[in-house]
Design an enzyme around this catalytic site. Structure first.
Site, PDB file in Angstrom:
ATOM      1  N   ARG A   2       0.825  -1.210   0.000  1.00  0.00           N
ATOM      2  CA  ARG A   2       0.000   0.000   0.000  1.00  0.00           C
ATOM      3  C   ARG A   2       0.862   1.264   0.000  1.00  0.00           C
ATOM      4  NH1 ARG A   2      -5.521  -0.395   1.387  1.00  0.00           N
ATOM      5  NH2 ARG A   2      -6.227  -2.491   0.950  1.00  0.00           N
ATOM      6  N   ARG A  53      -3.044   6.859   1.056  1.00  0.00           N
ATOM      7  CA  ARG A  53      -3.515   8.072   1.732  1.00  0.00           C
ATOM      8  C   ARG A  53      -2.495   8.759   2.635  1.00  0.00           C
ATOM      9  NH1 ARG A  53      -8.857   5.817   4.254  1.00  0.00           N
ATOM     10  NH2 ARG A  53      -7.562   3.960   4.142  1.00  0.00           N
ATOM     11  N   ARG A  71      -6.526  11.690  -5.844  1.00  0.00           N
ATOM     12  CA  ARG A  71      -7.734  10.947  -5.492  1.00  0.00           C
ATOM     13  C   ARG A  71      -8.946  11.887  -5.513  1.00  0.00           C
ATOM     14  NH1 ARG A  71     -11.681   9.313  -3.561  1.00  0.00           N
ATOM     15  NH2 ARG A  71     -12.082   7.804  -1.900  1.00  0.00           N
ATOM     16  N   ASP A 123      -7.093  -2.515  -7.421  1.00  0.00           N
ATOM     17  CA  ASP A 123      -7.623  -3.131  -6.201  1.00  0.00           C
ATOM     18  C   ASP A 123      -8.011  -4.575  -6.464  1.00  0.00           C
ATOM     19  OD1 ASP A 123      -8.395  -2.209  -3.333  1.00  0.00           O
ATOM     20  OD2 ASP A 123      -9.979  -3.570  -3.957  1.00  0.00           O
ATOM     21  N   TYR A 129     -15.062 -11.346   0.386  1.00  0.00           N
ATOM     22  CA  TYR A 129     -15.726 -10.056   0.135  1.00  0.00           C
ATOM     23  C   TYR A 129     -16.999 -10.256  -0.676  1.00  0.00           C
ATOM     24  CZ  TYR A 129     -11.819  -7.298   1.911  1.00  0.00           C
ATOM     25  OH  TYR A 129     -10.880  -6.727   2.719  1.00  0.00           O
TER      26      TYR A 129
HETATM   27  O1  1CP Z   1       0.350   0.633  -3.026  1.00  0.00           O
HETATM   28  C1  1CP Z   1      -0.516  -0.249  -3.191  1.00  0.00           C
HETATM   29  O2  1CP Z   1      -0.407  -1.369  -2.656  1.00  0.00           O
HETATM   30  C2  1CP Z   1      -1.657   0.149  -4.064  1.00  0.00           C
HETATM   31  C3  1CP Z   1      -2.548  -0.828  -4.670  1.00  0.00           C
HETATM   32  C4  1CP Z   1      -3.536  -1.573  -3.762  1.00  0.00           C
HETATM   33  C5  1CP Z   1      -3.479  -2.919  -3.399  1.00  0.00           C
HETATM   34  C6  1CP Z   1      -2.325  -3.872  -3.660  1.00  0.00           C
HETATM   35  C7  1CP Z   1      -4.760  -1.064  -3.242  1.00  0.00           C
HETATM   36  C8  1CP Z   1      -5.223   0.340  -3.358  1.00  0.00           C
HETATM   37  N1  1CP Z   1      -5.451  -2.086  -2.677  1.00  0.00           N
HETATM   38  C9  1CP Z   1      -4.677  -3.218  -2.734  1.00  0.00           C
HETATM   39  C10 1CP Z   1      -5.028  -4.568  -2.271  1.00  0.00           C
HETATM   40  C11 1CP Z   1      -6.228  -4.778  -1.422  1.00  0.00           C
HETATM   41  N2  1CP Z   1      -7.452  -4.183  -1.493  1.00  0.00           N
HETATM   42  C12 1CP Z   1      -6.272  -5.776  -0.427  1.00  0.00           C
HETATM   43  C13 1CP Z   1      -5.149  -6.731  -0.116  1.00  0.00           C
HETATM   44  C14 1CP Z   1      -4.101  -6.122   0.737  1.00  0.00           C
HETATM   45  C15 1CP Z   1      -4.504  -5.771   2.136  1.00  0.00           C
HETATM   46  O3  1CP Z   1      -4.893  -6.688   2.888  1.00  0.00           O
HETATM   47  O4  1CP Z   1      -4.390  -4.595   2.469  1.00  0.00           O
HETATM   48  C16 1CP Z   1      -7.551  -5.727   0.150  1.00  0.00           C
HETATM   49  C17 1CP Z   1      -8.069  -6.604   1.279  1.00  0.00           C
HETATM   50  C18 1CP Z   1      -8.311  -4.729  -0.520  1.00  0.00           C
HETATM   51  C19 1CP Z   1      -9.734  -4.374  -0.312  1.00  0.00           C
HETATM   52  C20 1CP Z   1      -9.916  -2.941  -0.018  1.00  0.00           C
HETATM   53  N3  1CP Z   1      -9.628  -1.930  -0.885  1.00  0.00           N
HETATM   54  C21 1CP Z   1     -10.401  -2.346   1.188  1.00  0.00           C
HETATM   55  C22 1CP Z   1     -10.934  -3.078   2.381  1.00  0.00           C
HETATM   56  C23 1CP Z   1      -9.878  -3.406   3.390  1.00  0.00           C
HETATM   57  C24 1CP Z   1     -10.518  -4.127   4.547  1.00  0.00           C
HETATM   58  O5  1CP Z   1      -9.950  -3.994   5.643  1.00  0.00           O
HETATM   59  O6  1CP Z   1     -11.527  -4.828   4.379  1.00  0.00           O
HETATM   60  C25 1CP Z   1     -10.360  -0.956   1.019  1.00  0.00           C
HETATM   61  C26 1CP Z   1     -10.752   0.105   2.007  1.00  0.00           C
HETATM   62  C27 1CP Z   1      -9.860  -0.719  -0.293  1.00  0.00           C
HETATM   63  C28 1CP Z   1      -9.672   0.606  -0.940  1.00  0.00           C
HETATM   64  C29 1CP Z   1      -8.293   0.947  -1.361  1.00  0.00           C
HETATM   65  N4  1CP Z   1      -7.491   0.146  -2.191  1.00  0.00           N
HETATM   66  C30 1CP Z   1      -6.303   0.799  -2.461  1.00  0.00           C
HETATM   67  C31 1CP Z   1      -6.366   2.076  -1.783  1.00  0.00           C
HETATM   68  C32 1CP Z   1      -5.284   3.121  -1.829  1.00  0.00           C
HETATM   69  C33 1CP Z   1      -7.600   2.139  -1.105  1.00  0.00           C
HETATM   70  C34 1CP Z   1      -8.140   3.321  -0.293  1.00  0.00           C
HETATM   71  C35 1CP Z   1      -9.172   3.992  -1.103  1.00  0.00           C
HETATM   72  C36 1CP Z   1      -9.164   5.501  -1.016  1.00  0.00           C
HETATM   73  O7  1CP Z   1      -8.239   6.149  -1.517  1.00  0.00           O
HETATM   74  O8  1CP Z   1     -10.132   6.018  -0.486  1.00  0.00           O
END
Ligand code: 1CP
Length: 354
Positions: free
Chosen positions: A34, A38, A47, A84, A160
């Site tokens: 990640r 943010r 964003r 994502d 999910y």
């Molecule tokens: O730098 C990076 O890694 C950017 C790319 C990336 C990746 C690899 C994002 C951007 N998401 C992910 C993977 C991801 N998404 C996972 C696996 C890794 C982990 O466990 O963290 C999961 C579970 C998600 C699902 C997801 N996407 C959630 C839910 C998390 C939860 O606790 O249930 C959320 C909130 C997101 C949104 C998201 N994805 C990525 C970002 C930067 C964001 C935040 C969105 C925003 O900017 O508002």
């Protein structure tokens, strides 16, 4: 026949690829899960400009810029594609939105009929903006950095899809443990979609791919083997049937004592481990089989200070550099001070050549 990466394998100067290939790197490869996100003001700005998180994911120009943002600030060895894990269910036909401050909301899949409504037809093509981002990042990134593509593992993505949100996995765990036929079919669909999606990313210029099984720790041991390890093993096999020698990182988060089984049999070049795993356990359970990626606690990075330095020292001195990709145990937290990231990377670099 020699495989496509044969020449590069012997000569790569990219630290991360060297470790994935089993060689001693020119320096310790570092990246952070990640890392585009943010905690960076420039991310928050783009964003806001994109209007929504999904608009950002599907806009190759903006997604490329976001992917490269952390590499402009920090001395990192990898760029991770900005996208994502939930784009795959959306491409299969699920509805997906990201409620502000709440996380993802999806239509639910809880029966044969719901699974039958998903469509593998055209799923790889529907994700084509993502491959365009990969092509753009591959062309624009610094030459020492490796471009990592990714997808979610079938178990995590299915959880999910079954729950419709990220807050609980109770129904998904029940379906797995009960061995529901529709659940098995859903996992098979996700295996097939993930192979096509990752092959397309690799063909577009990703040099390695990571499979995120963020909720692997929710499964009891024999269910872990069946629903986390086995589908990931099949994805890796499917990718390599099309791209021999493709490099893959598996991340069965919080899998505890199941990590050894995963490292021995999934076929990954590296296994990501969460922060609960000690350096001794990593040396015992992972290093005999493949490289390890991890595992500084994201809260240690957030807290910073001398304790961060000591945690880095312990991690880095405890692991053979030919086997270690420095990373966190999970994603960087949005509140993390940027100065702590700089301190972390500098501390790792102090060990290079030492
Ligand atoms: O730098 C990076 O890694 C950017 C790319 C990336 C990746 C690899 C994002 C951007 N998401 C992910 C993977 C991801 N998404 C996972 C696996 C890794 C982990 O466990 O963290 C999961 C579970 C998600 C699902 C997801 N996407 C959630 C839910 C998390 C939860 O606790 O249930 C959320 C909130 C997101 C949104 C998201 N994805 C990525 C970002 C930067 C964001 C935040 C969105 C925003 O900017 O508002």
């Amino acid at each position: 026949m020699t495989h496509p990466h044969a020449a590069e394998r012997a000569t790569t100067s990219k630290a991360l690829l060297a470790v994935l290939d089993g060689h001693r790197p020119s320096r310790r490869p570092i990246w952070m899960m990640r890392q585009a996100g943010r905690y960076l003001p420039e991310y928050r700005e783009l964003r806001a400009q994109a209007g929504s998180f999904l608009n950002l994911c599907y806009n190759p120009e903006l997604a490329t810029e976001v992917t490269l943002q952390p590499l402009k600030r920090f001395d990192l060895d990898a760029a991770i594609l900005f996208a994502d894990i939930l784009l795959v269910p959306q491409a299969l036909g699920a509805s997906l939105t990201f409620a502000e401050g709440e996380g993802p909301v999806l239509s639910t899949v809880t029966s044969d009929r719901d699974v039958a409504a998903l469509s593998l037809d055209g799923v790889v093509e529907r994700l084509s903006p993502i491959y365009e981002t990969v092509r753009r990042v591959a062309a624009a990134k610094p030459s020492h950095a490796t471009l990592i593509g990714f997808c979610g593992a079938p178990w995590t993505v299915a959880s999910y899809m079954i729950e419709g949100r990220g807050s609980s996995r109770q129904n998904a765990r029940l379906a797995a443990i009960a061995g529901e036929p529709w659940f098995a079919r859903l996992i098979d669909i996700l295996v097939e979609a993930s192979v096509g999606y990752l092959v397309a990313q690799l063909k577009a210029g990703a040099e390695a791919v990571q499979i995120f099984d963020s909720w692997a720790g929710d499964l009891p041991a024999h269910e872990f083997r069946r629903w986390s390890l086995e589908p990931i093993r099949k994805i890796i096999e499917g990718i390599r049937a099309e791209i021999p020698g493709a490099r893959v990182i598996g991340f069965p988060r919080a899998a505890g004592t199941n990590v050894a089984d995963f490292a021995a049999s999934a076929g990954a070049n590296a296994v990501g481990v969460d922060s609960s795993m000690s350096v001794e356990a990593i040396r015992r359970d992972v290093i005999p089989y493949c490289a390890v990626q991890g595992n500084l606690d994201p809260l240690q990075l957030l807290a910073g200070g001398e304790r961060l330095d000591r945690a880095v020292d312990e991690l880095v001195t405890g692991l053979n550099p030919a086997r270690h990709i420095v990373n966190l145990g999970h994603g960087i937290l949005p509140q993390t001070p940027i100065d702590n990231v700089i301190r972390f990377i500098e501390r790792v670099r102090q060990h290079d050549g030492a």
